[in-house]
Design a protein around this motif. Structure first.
Motif, PDB file in Angstrom:
ATOM      1  N   SER A 264     -19.940 -38.629  26.398  1.00 14.86           N
ATOM      2  CA  SER A 264     -19.829 -37.175  26.532  1.00 14.86           C
ATOM      3  C   SER A 264     -18.399 -36.635  26.476  1.00 14.86           C
ATOM      4  CB  SER A 264     -20.470 -36.718  27.847  1.00 14.86           C
ATOM      5  OG  SER A 264     -19.784 -37.289  28.955  1.00 14.86           O
ATOM      6  N   ILE A 265     -17.389 -37.438  26.845  1.00  9.07           N
ATOM      7  CA  ILE A 265     -16.028 -36.909  26.994  1.00  9.07           C
ATOM      8  C   ILE A 265     -15.256 -37.026  25.678  1.00  9.07           C
ATOM      9  CG2 ILE A 265     -13.823 -37.207  28.194  1.00  9.07           C
ATOM     10  CD1 ILE A 265     -15.422 -38.223  30.593  1.00  9.07           C
ATOM     11  N   ILE A 266     -14.528 -35.958  25.333  1.00 14.27           N
ATOM     12  CA  ILE A 266     -13.600 -35.987  24.211  1.00 14.27           C
ATOM     13  C   ILE A 266     -12.194 -36.137  24.771  1.00 14.27           C
ATOM     14  CG2 ILE A 266     -12.572 -34.632  22.331  1.00 14.27           C
ATOM     15  CD1 ILE A 266     -15.290 -33.373  21.855  1.00 14.27           C
ATOM     16  N   THR A 267     -11.469 -37.118  24.287  1.00 11.71           N
ATOM     17  CA  THR A 267     -10.098 -37.368  24.746  1.00 11.71           C
ATOM     18  C   THR A 267      -9.125 -37.031  23.627  1.00 11.71           C
ATOM     19  OG1 THR A 267     -10.887 -39.146  26.192  1.00 11.71           O
ATOM     20  CG2 THR A 267      -8.530 -39.084  25.719  1.00 11.71           C
ATOM     21  N   ILE A 268      -8.192 -36.165  23.923  1.00 16.46           N
ATOM     22  CA  ILE A 268      -7.231 -35.690  22.921  1.00 16.46           C
ATOM     23  C   ILE A 268      -5.836 -36.185  23.290  1.00 16.46           C
ATOM     24  CG2 ILE A 268      -6.177 -33.638  21.863  1.00 16.46           C
ATOM     25  CD1 ILE A 268      -8.783 -32.152  22.427  1.00 16.46           C
ATOM     26  N   GLY A 269      -5.171 -36.828  22.346  1.00 16.76           N
ATOM     27  CA  GLY A 269      -3.820 -37.314  22.582  1.00 16.76           C
ATOM     28  C   GLY A 269      -2.868 -36.173  22.905  1.00 16.76           C
ATOM     29  N   ALA A 270      -1.872 -36.457  23.750  1.00 14.61           N
ATOM     30  CA  ALA A 270      -0.963 -35.416  24.231  1.00 14.61           C
ATOM     31  C   ALA A 270      -0.212 -34.737  23.095  1.00 14.61           C
ATOM     32  CB  ALA A 270       0.018 -36.019  25.240  1.00 14.61           C
ATOM     33  N   ASN A 271       0.195 -35.507  22.089  1.00 11.84           N
ATOM     34  CA  ASN A 271       0.912 -34.895  20.955  1.00 11.84           C
ATOM     35  C   ASN A 271       0.005 -33.944  20.166  1.00 11.84           C
ATOM     36  OD1 ASN A 271       3.188 -36.278  21.628  1.00 11.84           O
ATOM     37  ND2 ASN A 271       3.039 -37.800  19.983  1.00 11.84           N
ATOM     38  N   VAL A 272      -1.241 -34.350  19.991  1.00 15.50           N
ATOM     39  CA  VAL A 272      -2.198 -33.506  19.270  1.00 15.50           C
ATOM     40  C   VAL A 272      -2.465 -32.220  20.061  1.00 15.50           C
ATOM     41  CG1 VAL A 272      -4.537 -33.351  18.333  1.00 15.50           C
ATOM     42  CG2 VAL A 272      -3.275 -35.514  18.204  1.00 15.50           C
ATOM     43  N   ALA A 273      -2.653 -32.382  21.376  1.00 19.08           N
ATOM     44  CA  ALA A 273      -2.890 -31.213  22.232  1.00 19.08           C
ATOM     45  C   ALA A 273      -1.722 -30.232  22.154  1.00 19.08           C
ATOM     46  CB  ALA A 273      -3.119 -31.651  23.674  1.00 19.08           C
ATOM     47  N   LYS A 274      -0.509 -30.790  22.096  1.00 16.12           N
ATOM     48  CA  LYS A 274       0.675 -29.935  22.018  1.00 16.12           C
ATOM     49  C   LYS A 274       0.731 -29.197  20.678  1.00 16.12           C
ATOM     50  CE  LYS A 274       5.686 -30.115  22.699  1.00 16.12           C
ATOM     51  NZ  LYS A 274       6.855 -30.989  22.985  1.00 16.12           N
ATOM     52  N   GLN A 275       0.358 -29.895  19.609  1.00 15.63           N
ATOM     53  CA  GLN A 275       0.406 -29.269  18.278  1.00 15.63           C
ATOM     54  C   GLN A 275      -0.552 -28.094  18.156  1.00 15.63           C
ATOM     55  OE1 GLN A 275       0.558 -31.883  14.669  1.00 15.63           O
ATOM     56  NE2 GLN A 275       0.566 -33.532  16.176  1.00 15.63           N
ATOM     57  N   ILE A 276      -1.717 -28.206  18.781  1.00 19.30           N
ATOM     58  CA  ILE A 276      -2.709 -27.111  18.671  1.00 19.30           C
ATOM     59  C   ILE A 276      -2.611 -26.141  19.852  1.00 19.30           C
ATOM     60  CG2 ILE A 276      -4.315 -28.465  17.272  1.00 19.30           C
ATOM     61  CD1 ILE A 276      -6.017 -28.886  19.820  1.00 19.30           C
ATOM     62  N   HIS A 277      -1.590 -26.352  20.720  1.00 17.49           N
ATOM     63  CA  HIS A 277      -1.355 -25.469  21.875  1.00 17.49           C
ATOM     64  C   HIS A 277      -2.565 -25.416  22.810  1.00 17.49           C
ATOM     65  CE1 HIS A 277       2.399 -23.987  20.111  1.00 17.49           C
ATOM     66  NE2 HIS A 277       1.745 -23.900  18.971  1.00 17.49           N
ATOM     67  N   LEU A 278      -3.175 -26.564  23.053  1.00 18.57           N
ATOM     68  CA  LEU A 278      -4.261 -26.642  24.032  1.00 18.57           C
ATOM     69  C   LEU A 278      -3.626 -26.631  25.416  1.00 18.57           C
ATOM     70  CD1 LEU A 278      -7.408 -27.089  24.195  1.00 18.57           C
ATOM     71  CD2 LEU A 278      -6.866 -29.514  24.576  1.00 18.57           C
ATOM     72  N   PRO A 279      -3.872 -25.617  26.253  1.00 23.84           N
ATOM     73  CA  PRO A 279      -3.066 -25.451  27.465  1.00 23.84           C
ATOM     74  C   PRO A 279      -3.392 -26.421  28.591  1.00 23.84           C
ATOM     75  CG  PRO A 279      -4.722 -23.722  27.335  1.00 23.84           C
ATOM     76  CD  PRO A 279      -4.802 -24.495  26.052  1.00 23.84           C
ATOM     77  N   PHE A 280      -4.678 -26.813  28.704  1.00 25.61           N
ATOM     78  CA  PHE A 280      -5.086 -27.701  29.796  1.00 25.61           C
ATOM     79  C   PHE A 280      -6.474 -28.254  29.469  1.00 25.61           C
ATOM     80  CE2 PHE A 280      -5.628 -23.209  30.954  1.00 25.61           C
ATOM     81  CZ  PHE A 280      -7.012 -23.107  31.026  1.00 25.61           C
ATOM     82  N   ALA A 281      -6.866 -29.289  30.200  1.00 28.50           N
ATOM     83  CA  ALA A 281      -8.178 -29.901  30.013  1.00 28.50           C
ATOM     84  C   ALA A 281      -9.258 -29.004  30.611  1.00 28.50           C
ATOM     85  CB  ALA A 281      -8.209 -31.278  30.666  1.00 28.50           C
ATOM     86  N   ALA A 282     -10.393 -28.915  29.928  1.00 28.92           N
ATOM     87  CA  ALA A 282     -11.500 -28.089  30.407  1.00 28.92           C
ATOM     88  C   ALA A 282     -12.751 -28.471  29.633  1.00 28.92           C
ATOM     89  CB  ALA A 282     -11.183 -26.605  30.218  1.00 28.92           C
ATOM     90  N   ASP A 283     -13.870 -27.891  30.011  1.00 22.66           N
ATOM     91  CA  ASP A 283     -15.087 -28.030  29.220  1.00 22.66           C
ATOM     92  C   ASP A 283     -15.063 -26.963  28.121  1.00 22.66           C
ATOM     93  OD1 ASP A 283     -15.708 -29.863  31.119  1.00 22.66           O
ATOM     94  OD2 ASP A 283     -17.627 -28.998  31.699  1.00 22.66           O
ATOM     95  N   ILE A 284     -15.460 -27.352  26.912  1.00 24.34           N
ATOM     96  CA  ILE A 284     -15.355 -26.403  25.804  1.00 24.34           C
ATOM     97  C   ILE A 284     -16.422 -26.723  24.759  1.00 24.34           C
ATOM     98  CG2 ILE A 284     -13.716 -27.773  24.470  1.00 24.34           C
ATOM     99  CD1 ILE A 284     -13.632 -23.935  24.946  1.00 24.34           C
ATOM    100  N   HIS A 285     -16.804 -25.704  23.993  1.00 21.59           N
ATOM    101  CA  HIS A 285     -17.736 -25.920  22.883  1.00 21.59           C
ATOM    102  C   HIS A 285     -17.003 -26.580  21.722  1.00 21.59           C
ATOM    103  CE1 HIS A 285     -19.964 -22.801  25.128  1.00 21.59           C
ATOM    104  NE2 HIS A 285     -21.016 -23.388  24.611  1.00 21.59           N
ATOM    105  N   VAL A 286     -17.739 -27.379  20.988  1.00 25.05           N
ATOM    106  CA  VAL A 286     -17.163 -28.095  19.845  1.00 25.05           C
ATOM    107  C   VAL A 286     -18.011 -27.800  18.606  1.00 25.05           C
ATOM    108  CG1 VAL A 286     -16.580 -30.348  18.883  1.00 25.05           C
ATOM    109  CG2 VAL A 286     -16.229 -29.897  21.321  1.00 25.05           C
ATOM    110  N   PHE A 287     -17.341 -27.357  17.545  1.00 22.99           N
ATOM    111  CA  PHE A 287     -17.979 -27.080  16.261  1.00 22.99           C
ATOM    112  C   PHE A 287     -17.405 -28.062  15.234  1.00 22.99           C
ATOM    113  CE2 PHE A 287     -17.068 -23.293  18.683  1.00 22.99           C
ATOM    114  CZ  PHE A 287     -18.231 -22.541  18.668  1.00 22.99           C
ATOM    115  N   ILE A 288     -18.210 -28.402  14.262  1.00 25.96           N
ATOM    116  CA  ILE A 288     -17.728 -29.245  13.164  1.00 25.96           C
ATOM    117  C   ILE A 288     -17.868 -28.474  11.864  1.00 25.96           C
ATOM    118  CG2 ILE A 288     -18.076 -31.373  11.852  1.00 25.96           C
ATOM    119  CD1 ILE A 288     -16.972 -31.864  14.618  1.00 25.96           C
TER     120      ILE A 288
END
Length: 452
Positions: free
Chosen positions: A50-74
């Protein structure tokens, strides 16, 4: 589309790990959040379902501010996280505790109302946008305090500008236009309604006509005389008024051959008597631009203990973009007041409190519900932009006929102070989020339906 808990990982800073239940991992090469997109390596996490893990560099590039529950689209080769919802307003202060002044509590309640809807939400103003970087410094409300994070331009903007004057400011208008036209960001509840404009638009909808009191733009004293002769009393009110301000009820007393006018000023509710209509208008409305007023048929309203009653009704669009009724409350006029506004001494009652008889209550609720859902659809068809909520002021006359007095694109929320309307308050906030999610999906997968 499904929601997932998001974690940010330092050990594999350039990799996004998806749970083993996730389909088609091999084709995915990008991740996006709002308007930001980054290339990334995508791997399967065989230990998580169930959990999606995002690397810190990737999170920084997309400006993801903090970990949370979120919808995911493909979409094709991209993992899209959302919705990222920006609430646009004005009136920011330097205070860390109350960054939006007296409205800070309202926004805090809105941002924390429904965590289960899984969205990133923030408040921002025109001066918080960094156009060159494509980012916004947004105010988030986390752990009972306001914090600022740099995030991408959002998927959707919810307009909560405080008043018409701010909305008409040239710099504000430029921001709205640019975000919609250049960035194709859906902007919902885009403007305050004008009473006369809405009346004219609804006249194009045959189904709406039975609910419309006769209304004319002010032209002359003779016009008021004709409507008084027809209806006994009329309302003179500004096209862009709010909170019951500058509304005048004029009644002609045939036996006395005089005119009575009820209104409210800074000293409270007033009743004045005049020998001539022209003198009444020249005396009471001399400081107003009368070409910006309307004259409306008076309605003999249903009364409780001698006081007139009308209804505030909210409708919202749901997850599918379909209108539904979310709140209905009766408003009883205060002593000596011709309007039911709370700031004029009015009281809020639930339908159960107003109509103890279940059969009468059900009949009234059905009539009003049918009317506002029909009128919501009519307004939606006639007004440009994405409308997600409407507040109606509805009248019920002595014969049980429903009348539309006013429709508001940014309805006040004073009725929700009533303890028995807390569930309705929660529902309106949930549906605001659901409609934002609906618009996010539309903007990602079928933008042509929003931007024709």
């Amino acid at each position: 589309m499904k929601s997932y808990p998001i974690q940010i990982n330092e050990r594999h800073p350039d990799v996004v790990f998806l749970p083993y239940t996730f389909p088609e991992v091999r084709q995915l090469q990008h991740i996006s959040f709002g308007a930001s997109v980054a290339a990334c390596k995508v791997e399967t996490d065989y230990l998580s379902d169930s959990i999606i893990t995002i690397g810190a560099n990737v999170a920084k590039q997309i400006h993801l501010p903090f970990a949370a529950d979120i919808h995911v689209f493909i979409q094709e080769d991209t993992i899209m996280l959302g919705p990222l919802i920006g609430i646009f307003t004005a009136g920011f202060t330097e205070s860390a505790l109350r960054p939006i002044g007296e409205r800070s509590l309202f926004f805090a309640n809105l941002l924390t109302a429904t965590a289960a809807n899984k969205a990133y939400m923030f408040v921002f103003g025109s001066h918080h946008i960094h156009w060159d970087e494509g980012t916004v410094t947004g105010y988030f409300y986390n752990n009972e305090r306001w914090v600022q994070h740099e995030v991408p331009l959002p998927h959707v903007v919810y307009d909560r500008l405080p008043n018409r004057k701010t909305e008409n400011h040239r710099a504000i208008a430029r921001v709205k236009t640019r975000l919609q036209r250049e960035y194709l960001i859906p902007w919902f509840n885009p403007g305050f309604f004008n009473k006369w404009d809405i009346y004219q638009l609804l006249q194009r909808e045959e189904e709406a006509l039975p609910y419309l009191p006769e209304t004319e733009r002010f032209t002359s004293f003779g016009q008021i005389e004709l409507l008084l002769a027809k209806y006994g009393h009329v309302y003179v009110k500004p096209m862009n008024g709010s909170l019951g301000n500058s509304i005048y009820q004029i009644r002609y007393a045939f036996e006395e051959n005089v005119y009575y006018c009820r209104f409210r000023d800074e000293n409270g509710n007033k009743l004045r008597k005049y020998q001539a209509l022209e003198y009444l208008v020249n005396h009471l409305l001399r400081h107003h631009e009368l070409d910006k007023f309307i004259v409306q048929q008076g309605i003999s309203l249903y009364r409780l203990n001698g006081q007139p009653v009308d209804f505030r009704v909210h409708t919202n669009k749901n997850r599918s973009g379909i209108w539904q009724l979310t709140a209905i409350a009766a408003k009883v006029a205060g002593q000596g007041s011709m309007t039911t506004h709370i700031n004029n001494g009015g009281d809020v009652l639930t339908l159960e409190e107003l109509f103890p008889d279940p059969q009468q209550r059900d009949e009234v609720q059905t009539k009003i519900t049918d009317a506002v859902l029909l009128l919501s659809g009519c307004i939606d068809r006639q007004v440009d932009g994405c409308i997600g909520e409407i507040g109606f002021d509805i009248g019920l006359d002595k014969n049980g006929k429903v009348w539309l007095f006013e429709a508001n694109s940014k309805p006040g929320r004073s009725i929700f102070e009533h303890p028995k309307l807390q569930e309705s308050d929660r529902l309106t906030k949930e549906l605001f989020l659901e409609y934002a999610l609906h618009l996010t999906e539309k903007s990602l997968f079928s933008p042509e339906e929003l931007f024709q």
